[in-house]
Every structure is written in structure tokens, then in C-alpha cells.
Design a protein around this motif. Structure first.
Motif, PDB file in Angstrom:
ATOM      1  N   PRO A 154      11.813  12.142  -0.944  1.00  0.00           N
ATOM      2  CA  PRO A 154      12.879  11.106  -0.469  1.00  0.00           C
ATOM      3  C   PRO A 154      13.670  11.094  -1.866  1.00  0.00           C
ATOM      4  CG  PRO A 154      10.870  10.225  -0.051  1.00  0.00           C
ATOM      5  CD  PRO A 154      10.355  11.466  -0.544  1.00  0.00           C
ATOM      6  N   ILE A 155      14.922  10.535  -1.842  1.00  0.00           N
ATOM      7  CA  ILE A 155      15.594  10.484  -3.198  1.00  0.00           C
ATOM      8  C   ILE A 155      15.386   8.847  -3.336  1.00  0.00           C
ATOM      9  CG2 ILE A 155      17.220  12.153  -3.272  1.00  0.00           C
ATOM     10  CD1 ILE A 155      19.143  10.283  -1.784  1.00  0.00           C
ATOM     11  N   TYR A 156      14.890   8.556  -4.559  1.00  0.00           N
ATOM     12  CA  TYR A 156      14.245   7.007  -4.965  1.00  0.00           C
ATOM     13  C   TYR A 156      15.510   6.288  -5.084  1.00  0.00           C
ATOM     14  CZ  TYR A 156       9.939   9.847  -4.838  1.00  0.00           C
ATOM     15  OH  TYR A 156       8.926  10.684  -4.374  1.00  0.00           O
ATOM     16  N   TYR A 157      15.098   4.917  -4.858  1.00  0.00           N
ATOM     17  CA  TYR A 157      16.245   3.826  -5.130  1.00  0.00           C
ATOM     18  C   TYR A 157      15.988   3.553  -6.911  1.00  0.00           C
ATOM     19  CZ  TYR A 157      16.955   2.503  -0.421  1.00  0.00           C
ATOM     20  OH  TYR A 157      17.013   2.354   0.944  1.00  0.00           O
ATOM     21  N   HIS A 188       6.814   3.867  -9.798  1.00  0.00           N
ATOM     22  CA  HIS A 188       5.532   3.335  -9.895  1.00  0.00           C
ATOM     23  C   HIS A 188       4.738   4.481  -9.560  1.00  0.00           C
ATOM     24  CE1 HIS A 188       4.966   2.265  -5.683  1.00  0.00           C
ATOM     25  NE2 HIS A 188       6.170   1.394  -6.032  1.00  0.00           N
ATOM     26  N   GLY A 248       3.054   5.048  -6.835  1.00  0.00           N
ATOM     27  CA  GLY A 248       3.042   5.109  -5.469  1.00  0.00           C
ATOM     28  C   GLY A 248       4.248   6.246  -5.275  1.00  0.00           C
ATOM     29  N   HIS A 249       5.188   6.125  -5.795  1.00  0.00           N
ATOM     30  CA  HIS A 249       6.489   7.114  -5.904  1.00  0.00           C
ATOM     31  C   HIS A 249       5.892   8.201  -6.394  1.00  0.00           C
ATOM     32  CE1 HIS A 249       8.611   3.087  -6.444  1.00  0.00           C
ATOM     33  NE2 HIS A 249       9.034   3.433  -5.337  1.00  0.00           N
ATOM     34  N   ASP A 284      18.855   7.805  -4.967  1.00  0.00           N
ATOM     35  CA  ASP A 284      19.806   7.129  -4.167  1.00  0.00           C
ATOM     36  C   ASP A 284      20.467   5.815  -4.499  1.00  0.00           C
ATOM     37  OD1 ASP A 284      20.561   6.144  -1.532  1.00  0.00           O
ATOM     38  OD2 ASP A 284      18.767   5.862  -0.762  1.00  0.00           O
ATOM     39  N   GLY A 327       7.453   8.516   2.877  1.00  0.00           N
ATOM     40  CA  GLY A 327       6.461   7.717   3.116  1.00  0.00           C
ATOM     41  C   GLY A 327       6.457   7.375   4.531  1.00  0.00           C
ATOM     42  N   GLU A 362       6.967   4.359   5.927  1.00  0.00           N
ATOM     43  CA  GLU A 362       7.930   3.279   6.481  1.00  0.00           C
ATOM     44  C   GLU A 362       9.104   3.759   6.580  1.00  0.00           C
ATOM     45  OE1 GLU A 362       7.225   4.010   3.488  1.00  0.00           O
ATOM     46  OE2 GLU A 362       8.527   3.218   1.982  1.00  0.00           O
ATOM     47  N   LEU A 372      -0.097   4.113  -1.209  1.00  0.00           N
ATOM     48  CA  LEU A 372      -1.069   3.828  -2.151  1.00  0.00           C
ATOM     49  C   LEU A 372      -1.319   2.446  -2.115  1.00  0.00           C
ATOM     50  CD1 LEU A 372      -2.385   6.290  -3.613  1.00  0.00           C
ATOM     51  CD2 LEU A 372      -0.755   5.696  -5.439  1.00  0.00           C
TER      52      LEU A 372
HETATM   53  N1  MSP Z   1      15.962   5.423  -1.056  1.00  0.00           N
HETATM   54  C1  MSP Z   1      14.956   5.644   0.034  1.00  0.00           C
HETATM   55  C2  MSP Z   1      14.880   7.006   0.781  1.00  0.00           C
HETATM   56  C3  MSP Z   1      16.156   7.827   0.947  1.00  0.00           C
HETATM   57  S1  MSP Z   1      15.537   9.417   1.358  1.00  0.00           S
HETATM   58  C4  MSP Z   1      16.825  10.142   2.004  1.00  0.00           C
HETATM   59  C5  MSP Z   1      13.714   5.030  -0.471  1.00  0.00           C
HETATM   60  N2  MSP Z   1      13.556   5.048  -1.713  1.00  0.00           N
HETATM   61  S2  MSP Z   1      12.113   4.220  -2.217  1.00  0.00           S
HETATM   62  O1  MSP Z   1      12.500   4.399  -3.854  1.00  0.00           O
HETATM   63  O2  MSP Z   1      12.127   2.896  -1.776  1.00  0.00           O
HETATM   64  O3  MSP Z   1      10.966   4.858  -1.710  1.00  0.00           O
HETATM   65  C6  MSP Z   1      10.833   6.219  -1.712  1.00  0.00           C
HETATM   66  C7  MSP Z   1       9.412   6.757  -1.334  1.00  0.00           C
HETATM   67  O4  MSP Z   1       8.511   6.181  -2.274  1.00  0.00           O
HETATM   68  C8  MSP Z   1       9.264   6.701  -0.079  1.00  0.00           C
HETATM   69  O5  MSP Z   1       8.622   7.461   0.489  1.00  0.00           O
HETATM   70  C9  MSP Z   1       7.906   5.474  -0.108  1.00  0.00           C
HETATM   71  O6  MSP Z   1       7.257   5.620   0.931  1.00  0.00           O
HETATM   72  C10 MSP Z   1       7.319   6.085  -1.395  1.00  0.00           C
HETATM   73  N3  MSP Z   1       6.431   4.917  -1.733  1.00  0.00           N
HETATM   74  C11 MSP Z   1       6.870   3.778  -2.316  1.00  0.00           C
HETATM   75  N4  MSP Z   1       5.757   3.043  -2.598  1.00  0.00           N
HETATM   76  C12 MSP Z   1       4.579   3.638  -2.102  1.00  0.00           C
HETATM   77  C13 MSP Z   1       3.240   3.479  -2.237  1.00  0.00           C
HETATM   78  N5  MSP Z   1       2.866   2.446  -2.774  1.00  0.00           N
HETATM   79  N6  MSP Z   1       2.612   4.488  -1.809  1.00  0.00           N
HETATM   80  C14 MSP Z   1       3.181   5.502  -1.406  1.00  0.00           C
HETATM   81  N7  MSP Z   1       4.353   6.068  -1.444  1.00  0.00           N
HETATM   82  C15 MSP Z   1       5.076   4.914  -1.865  1.00  0.00           C
HETATM   83  O7  MSP Z   1      13.077   4.501   0.286  1.00  0.00           O
END
Ligand code: MSP
Length: 639
Positions: free
Chosen positions: A11-14, A20, A22-23, A51, A258, A260, A290
Motif C-alpha cells: 500500500p502507499i502509506y499516509y 511503525h 506494523g508498516h 499517499d 493489510g 482493514e 501486528l
Molecule cells: N494510504 C492507505 C493505503 C492506500 S493503498 C492504495 C493506508 N495507509 S496506512 O499508512 O494507514 O497503512 C498502510 C498499511 O500499513 C496497511 O496495509 C495497513 O494494514 C498496514 N499496517 C498499519 N498498521 C499495521 C499493523 N499494526 N500491523 C500490520 N500492518 C499494519 O491505509
């Protein structure tokens, strides 16, 4: 014939906050799969990114008094630093604020609009800003966001809508016909029931804030952040900009996400692609979370673990190994320092580290570090060879099938068998009795080590390379192919290098001590205020510390707080007066070994001579004698 290609995304992260552990989990798995595919001969496109639009980021920036871009820039930089430290081998890092992406998103919007699948209307409903998600009244749980449980806001505005409902049946059919599309199976069932419960058209534009990509046909509207974010996969793969790249890599083989955010990737995203007449990704895999102390790790809950700190403490490969091995891919899994340290000590230091260390030490002793050519194989050698072949095949089957932790476990089966092989063949005995057989055993061991280095290449790239170099092999493991797993690839006569242990054992007690900032500060103050002035080693050498055995103990005739001890120090018997009466009764002292300063000038204490001083530790009202950890003959030196 065109070569095999593999397109994988995270995924592209916010960039609303630092990432952390988990990401790092999602990205470590994606990196391992990308590396595995490269080593299997595929040309890989591994995409990740940030993102950056949406209401959440806009608000965060406003709170800080900066523009959204000023707010996200350093955070996006911190993502890249983290990925470098974790050895993430992405091919493209996409920022949704880049021109190339803005163009693609606007073109997508226009195409779908012109097709008649986007229309203008009024939106009235609820919005969860942390999740950037629209909800209907009936979907709320206790009036809150059903995903994250946080409060939602009532939103009423003019918006563009995407005709998702039109595609519901086609999507259900597609899911039915493509069992690989949604994985694991349990999440597929969840998604299917969600679609069957009725798909509403999706609101895809907002007018109440600005931080987004403008709707190309209507200024004043910005495109909904998920519509923008999902399109990143197309931009990164070259859609509308690099035809050759797009033809090569689309459809994506795997979107790793992930659990969710499965709904966005298996409902909204495929419908967007259907509306664009583009092929759907082959697989969307929803992994678990995680968990830390029973709760999903997240910044808002304040229970996050910083991956940069962990990498600094334990090294990138140890963290990668833990994430890949400990958590069954697909389900939730616990993170704890104790579990991490346990894995490092048992699997990395003991099993892997020891195998290399023991084998190299023997090779040095018997062959001056040059790997001998093998003689004829006997049963134990054949068994290990067969196991290596079996492990290689199972490993590839698991990795192809995204059973990552099972793939890793296979490699450790081979490592365990090789350690056992050393014990069973006892090379130290062969060295005396059967040199020809010793050569076969040593060759077999080093061939297994070569295979292990190849197999851990995708998971622990640094360790794999260190092993590869120590084994005297050329290049980097990443440039090797799994076809080289064929038994016997290790050239006899190669010189091996000895080195430090791959993973030093971690002292659990020190590493698990709570390390809150407060603790550190208190500890620092105490140490500093109590510390005596510095001495040199020569000053210390003036002390003669010896082991002494207490042979008699009685109260001091003239002082309640003192005891009179007779001690044996080598051939001598001495009397020592000690201020320990409040902590020890005389009868419990007899027979104990203690440490004394044996060259202290004798002195009279309340009328009794003392020929030395015993050592004791004290703290918080407690006092304990210093005693040797094992029995030492009295008179023994303490240094
Ligand atoms: N920006 C959106 C994704 C857009 S993709 C087209 C987003 N970003 S996020 O930063 O909130 O999360 C990105 C990813 O990190 C997700 O797949 C999410 O499940 C993963 N994780 C965030 N916390 C996590 C844990 N504690 N454990 C495992 N993965 C975790 O959603």
C-alpha cells in the motif's frame, strides 16, 4: 520469447506520521517476495510510495501551521530512510503529489466520466477522517466508525459519484471465477458477503477542503483520496505514460495489503479497473496485523514500536527474520521484545550462526580453511543431500504460494539437520581415524552452507551476502538464481574466511529491562553523583583481592554491629572484623567463600585486629557478601 515478469506492490502509506513496525511488516514481506522472484529469474517491478492527499493530512498541516506539502516532505523522506535501513529493494517510490500521478488520476476520472459511470449529485452521510472513509448511517457502530471506532462527522456536499452498483454482479462473477483473486480464503468470504449486502455508488469528490487532485471537469472539487490512492498502481506501472512498461507489468501480480483495507482493494479498485476496461490484478492478499499487548499497533493508540530504533539495536536482518518467521502470514501476530530476542538467540545465534562458526573452525583446523573435494558419499551424507533437495523444493512451493513463514521454516529445517549431521559424523574423531571420510563430511557441510546462503537471500539479504563472501563465492547472493541450488555447486578448493559470529547472543536480562526515558534519567543521576574520581588500571592493580573461606564466625566482644571472622586464605589463617552483624548471623557464614582485600594494612577495630577487609554489595538497605560464582581454592586471585 519475452522473459517472466512480476509486479508487486505495498500500500502507499499516509505520511501523517512516521511509520511503525506494523508498516514495516507489510513492506518486509513485499520485499522478500520481490527478491525471491528476482532470484527465480523474473524481471520485477516492486512499487511502494506515499499517499499524500486528503483531509487528514490537510488538518495535520494546519495544526502545525505549515502547508500540506511542507508537512509531508520530511515524513516522506523518513519513509525512504527507513526502507533503506531495512534493505527494501523497491523499484519505484511513488508520491501521489507527483505530476505523473496527478495527470493519470485526472485522465482516469475523465475516462470514467465520459463513459457515463460518474455523475454529479448531493452527498449526505458520515465521514471518518482517520480512515478517509464514507459511511451510511446504518453502517455505523454505536454512532462511530465501524473500522476504527473513532467519531465520524456529518457531511453534506455536492459531489461526483461513481456507479459502483452497476458493476456488483460482474465483480461477484469475477471473484467466483478467479479463486486466486482474493486471498486468504477467509477474507474472500467476507468481501463477497459485503458486496452481496448491496453496493452503494461511491462519493468520489469533495468540496469542503482543497488538499487533493482537482476534478478535471469541475474546479472546486477535489478527487476523493482513495480514488486517487488506488490509481497509484497504474501510474507506477506506466499507465498512459510508458506503454512498454505498462504492457510488461500490468496486470499486477500481487497487491499486498493489510486486512482493514481489503474492501478498497477488492471492491472499489477492481470496479475502477472494469470501468477503465483494464485487466484486474491477479491477487490481492490481505495480511493480518501486528499486535502489541493485545491491541493493533497504531499511533493514535500510542502503542507503536519504532522500527529505526529496533534496527539500530538488533540489525535489519534480525528484524526481518522475526517478522517473516514469527507471524503466520495472513493472521494477526504478536510483537514483543522477548519473542524477538528469543528468535535471535535460538534461530539466528544458535542454529544459523553456530553452524557457520563450527564448520569454519573445523575447516581451519583440518584443512587450513580450504574446502576439500568429497570422497564417496555414505548414508548420512546422502540423507542430508536428500533433505537439502526436499527443502529447496518445499521452500519454492511455499514461497510461490505466499506461505512465507513456512518457506522460512523449511530453511531452518535444513540448518537444524546440518547441525545434527556434525554431531552424528563427529569430524573431530574422523580427523584422527578416517581423513578421506572427513573430506566428504566437510564438503557436505559447506555445500549446505552455500545453499542456506542462497535460500535466505530474499529474507536476510545482508547476512546472505556476508555468508557468501565468507564462503569465498563471487558476487552478491541477489544476483544468483535458485537454479544454482543443484547439489554440488560449491567448487572444491575454495578458500573460506573466518569472521565474527553472525549474530552475537543477546543477554535477555539487560535487553529486556524497561528502558523508559525516566529510568534512564534516574540511573544517570545516581551514577554521576555517586561516582568516585577516576583511577587508572595501575591504581586498581595495587589491590590484592583474594578468595577466602570462612572457618569460624562469632560476635565481636565489644561492638554489636561487628562480627569476628577467622578465614582461610591459601595456607594462612587470618582474622577479619566485618560490619555485617545486622545482615548475617555467625552460624550461616561458616563454610562460605568470600572475597577479601588481602593487602590492606592491618588495623585494630574496637580492640580486635583485622587483617584485611571483605567485599560486600549494598543497596536499598540490603547487604550481600561477594562470593565466587563457583568454588575456588582459598587464596585464589580475584581480578
Ligand atoms: N494510504 C492507505 C493505503 C492506500 S493503498 C492504495 C493506508 N495507509 S496506512 O499508512 O494507514 O497503512 C498502510 C498499511 O500499513 C496497511 O496495509 C495497513 O494494514 C498496514 N499496517 C498499519 N498498521 C499495521 C499493523 N499494526 N500491523 C500490520 N500492518 C499494519 O491505509
Amino acid at each position: 520469447m519475452p522473459g517472466k515478469t512480476y509486479c508487486i506492490s505495498t500500500p502507499i502509506y499516509y505520511p501523517s506520521d512516521k511509520l511503525h513496525i506494523g508498516h514495516s511488516y507489510t513492506t518486509t514481506i513485499a520485499d522478500t517476495i520481490a527478491r525471491y522472484r528476482r532470484m527465480s529469474g523474473y524481471e520485477v517491478l516492486f512499487m511502494t510510495g506515499s499517499d499524500e492527499h486528503g483531509q487528514k493530512i490537510e488538518r495535520k498541516a494546519r495544526e502545525k501551521g505549515v502547508t500540506p506539502l511542507e508537512y509531508v516532505d520530511p515524513i516522506v523522506e523518513s519513509f525512504k530512510v527507513l526502507w533503506e535501513k531495512l534493505n527494501i529493494s523497491y523499484d519505484d517510490f511513488i508520491r501521489t503529489t507527483e505530476d505523473r500521478h496527478i495527470k493519470v488520476v485526472q485522465a482516469i476520472f475523465k475516462k470514467i466520466y465520459e463513459k457515463g459511470d460518474i455523475y454529479k449529485s448531493e452527498y449526505e452521510g458520515w465521514y471518518c477522517t482517520p480512515c478517509e472513509t464514507f459511511w451510511l448511517e446504518r453502517q455505523l457502530v454505536d454512532g462511530k466508525c465501524p473500522d476504527c471506532g473513532r467519531p465520524v462527522e456529518l457531511t453534506k456536499e455536492e459531489s461526483y459519484f461513481f456507479k459502483m452498483s452497476k458493476y456488483a454482479d460482474r465483480l461477484l462473477e469475477y471473484i467466483e471465477e478467479h479463486p486466486e483473486f482474493i486471498r486468504p480464503e477467509s477474507r474472500k468470504n467476507e468481501m463477497v458477503s459485503f458486496i452481496k449486502s448491496g453496493l452503494e455508488d461511491l462519493c468520489i469528490s469533495r468540496t469542503t477542503f482543497d488538499w487533493g487532485i482537482p476534478v478535471p471537469i469541475d474546479e472546486g472539487h477535489v478527487i476523493y483520496v482513495w480514488f486517487d490512492a488506488l490509481s497509484n498502481y497504474l501510474t507506477s506501472a506506466g499507465y498512459l505514460q510508458d506503454e512498454e512498461r505498462f504492457a510488461k507489468f500490468w496486470p499486477a501480480d500481487l497487491h499486498l495489503v493489510g486486512k482493514e483495507i481489503m474492501r478498497f482493494h477488492t471492491i472499489i479498485w477492481p470496479i475502477m479497473l472494469m470501468a477503465l476496461d483494464l485487466p484486474l490484478p491477479k491477487t490481492v492478499f490481505g495480511h493480518g496485523w501486528l499486535i502489541l499487548e493485545g491491541d493493533k499497533m497504531s499511533k493514535s493508540k500510542g502503542n507503536v514500536v519504532d522500527p529505526i530504533e529496533l534496527i539500530a539495536e538488533f540489525g535489519a536482518d534480525a528484524i526481518r527474520y522475526f517478522l517473516l518467521r514469527e507471524i503466520s502470514f495472513g493472521t494477526d501476530g504478536n510483537f514483543s521484545r522477548a519473542a524477538l530476542i528469543k528468535r535471535i538467540n535460538s534461530d539466528l545465534a544458535n542454529d544459523l550462526g553456530n553452524l557457520l562458526h563450527r564448520s569454519t573452525a573445523m575447516l581451519q583446523k583440518y584443512y587450513q580453511l580450504e574446502v576439500p573435494a568429497p570422497g564417496p558419499y555414505q548414508e548420512l551424507d546422502e540423507q542430508l543431500k536428500k533433505l537439502a533437495e526436499e527443502v529447496g523444493a518445499n521452500y519454492r512451493k511455499h514461497m510461490d504460494n505466499l506461505e512465507i513463514n513456512q518457506g522460512v521454516a523449511e530453511v531452518w529445517r535444513l540448518i537444524g539437520a546440518a547441525n545434527k549431521y556434525i554431531d552424528e559424523t563427529a569430524p573431530w574423531t574422523l580427523a584422527k581415524e578416517d581423513p578421506e571420510r572427513l573430506a566428504t563430511v566437510m564438503y557436505t557441510l559447506f555445500e549446505v552452507l552455500r545453499q542456506v546462503a542462497l535460500l535466505i537471500g530474499p529474507m536476510m539479504p545482508e547476512t546472505a551476502d556476508v555468508m557468501w563472501q565468507r564462503l569465498g563465492l563471487e558476487g552478491s547472493v541477489q544476483d544468483q538464481r535458485f537454479s544454482e541450488l543443484a547439489w554440488g555447486g560449491y567448487p572444491a578448493g575454495t578458500r573460506v574466511t573466518k569472521g565474527e559470529p553472525l549474530f552475537p547472543r543477546i543477554d535477555e536480562e539487560t535487553a529486556l529491562k524497561p528502558q523508559s526515558e525516566e529510568d534512564n534519567q534516574v540511573a544517570e543521576k545516581e551514577t554521576l553523583s555517586d561516582l568516585k574520581s577516576e583511577i587508572t588500571i595501575d591504581d586498581f592493580a595495587k589491590l590484592d583481592l583474594r578468595v577466602a573461606k570462612i572457618i569460624k564466625a562469632e560476635p565481636h566482644p565489644n561492638a554489636d554491629r561487628l562480627l569476628k571472622l577467622q578465614v582461610q586464605v591459601g595456607p594462612e589463617e587470618r582474622q577479619i572484623i566485618a560490619g555485617i552483624a545486622e545482615h548475617y548471623r555467625p552460624e550461616e557464614l561458616v563454610g562460605k567463600e568470600i572475597v577479601i582485600v588481602a593487602n590492606l594494612k592491618p588495623a585494630k577495630l574496637r580492640g580486635e585486629i583485622s587483617q584485611g577487609m571483605l567485599l560486600a554489595a549494598s543497596g536499598e538497605g540490603e547487604l550481600a557478601l561477594i562470593t565466587p560464582e563457583r568454588e575456588i581454592a582459598p587464596g585464589g586471585k580475584v581480578k
